[in-house]
Design an enzyme around this catalytic site. Structure first.
Site, PDB file in Angstrom:
ATOM      1  N   ARG A 175       8.101   1.628  -2.045  1.00  0.00           N
ATOM      2  CA  ARG A 175       8.951   2.826  -1.993  1.00  0.00           C
ATOM      3  C   ARG A 175      10.368   2.499  -1.509  1.00  0.00           C
ATOM      4  NH1 ARG A 175       9.590   7.712   1.416  1.00  0.00           N
ATOM      5  NH2 ARG A 175       9.663   9.546   0.049  1.00  0.00           N
ATOM      6  N   ILE A 222      13.739  12.500  -3.124  1.00  0.00           N
ATOM      7  CA  ILE A 222      12.485  11.794  -3.362  1.00  0.00           C
ATOM      8  C   ILE A 222      11.471  12.484  -2.479  1.00  0.00           C
ATOM      9  CG2 ILE A 222      13.074  10.004  -1.635  1.00  0.00           C
ATOM     10  CD1 ILE A 222      11.355   8.045  -3.275  1.00  0.00           C
ATOM     11  N   SER A 223      10.381  12.935  -3.061  1.00  0.00           N
ATOM     12  CA  SER A 223       9.444  13.800  -2.344  1.00  0.00           C
ATOM     13  C   SER A 223       8.792  13.095  -1.165  1.00  0.00           C
ATOM     14  CB  SER A 223       8.344  14.293  -3.295  1.00  0.00           C
ATOM     15  OG  SER A 223       8.864  15.166  -4.262  1.00  0.00           O
ATOM     16  N   GLN A 224       8.395  13.907  -0.195  1.00  0.00           N
ATOM     17  CA  GLN A 224       7.625  13.420   0.945  1.00  0.00           C
ATOM     18  C   GLN A 224       6.352  12.755   0.427  1.00  0.00           C
ATOM     19  OE1 GLN A 224       6.507  16.639   3.500  1.00  0.00           O
ATOM     20  NE2 GLN A 224       5.302  15.372   4.890  1.00  0.00           N
ATOM     21  N   PRO A 225       5.997  11.571   0.925  1.00  0.00           N
ATOM     22  CA  PRO A 225       4.795  10.891   0.438  1.00  0.00           C
ATOM     23  C   PRO A 225       3.532  11.760   0.501  1.00  0.00           C
ATOM     24  CG  PRO A 225       6.101   9.370   1.721  1.00  0.00           C
ATOM     25  CD  PRO A 225       6.768  10.713   1.858  1.00  0.00           C
TER      26      PRO A 225
END
Length: 222
Positions: free
Chosen positions: A40, A66-69
């Site tokens: 990432r 970028i989205s939260q994992p």
């Protein structure tokens, strides 16, 4: 943007992230393995690498994140992706979610509304070894030319569930979509049953950037 090295330190940080996701309730081994494998940090500028393995969203420009994992893992678990599934992703963004789907063995069709992000990610992901089918356009209307799909995932908050997307699902297909206002959305999983019936399941609240397009919030967030 591309950071070629993936060091032991980076891999150790990913293991820490996976532990956090497990503590938050992510259980599917394939999803956790995908998170563990994908570097990432290459989606971040060198100066921001420390942020890459924190469980939070992060700006990527053009008003997008970028989205939260955890969010990526949660949506992916709801999809129950199987190898060979034909998956439509609405909102390519950074491309991280596409990578997760590809790691699960899906054939990924991903569409991005923003021209700058589309061009950037279309060039970037193949450098990492990931090759979904890229499209630029209004994802709120789906991608009818390549329908039907086994799974559809929407990575932006929609005001309602676009009927176009439901119509592009195979029988037995699954749509995962956050629906609500511009601040918070409820996550839904909608399964297309026989005779065009729909099974609608409701999950937690999340906060996504707005879904743009004719069946979303228009050309820009209201």
């Amino acid at each position: 943007m591309y950071v070629q090295e993936d060091t032991y330190r980076h891999k150790g940080m990913r293991k820490g992230l996976v532990r956090i996701l497990q503590e938050k309730g992510i259980t599917q081994p394939q999803v956790l393995q995908a998170i563990l494998k994908i570097p990432r940090h290459v989606f971040f500028d060198n100066a921001l690498v420390e942020h890459a393995y924190q469980d939070k969203a992060f700006p990527i420009g053009e008003g997008q994140t970028i989205s939260q994992p955890y969010t990526v893992a949660f949506q992916t678990e709801l999809l129950h992706v199987r190898p060979g599934d034909k998956v439509l992703e609405i909102g390519t963004g950074s491309g991280y979610q596409s990578c997760v789907l590809l790691e699960l063995g899906a054939e990924v069709f991903t569409i991005e509304y923003n021209q700058v992000l589309y061009e950037r990610t279309r060039k970037f992901l193949p450098m990492m070894g990931y090759q979904p089918h890229f499209f630029h356009g209004d994802g709120s209307k789906g991608l009818p030319a390549h329908a039907p799909y086994d799974k559809i995932i929407v990575t932006a908050g929609a005001p309602t569930v676009p009927s176009d997307l439901l119509g592009q699902l195979k029988e037995g297909g699954v749509l995962v979509i956050p629906v609500g206002n511009n601040t918070t959305q409820k996550m839904f999983r909608i399964t297309r049953l026989a005779d065009k019936k729909l099974l609608k399941e409701e999950f937690d609240n999340f906060s996504f950037v707005p879904l743009l397009g004719d069946k979303g919030w228009g050309k820009s967030a209201k």
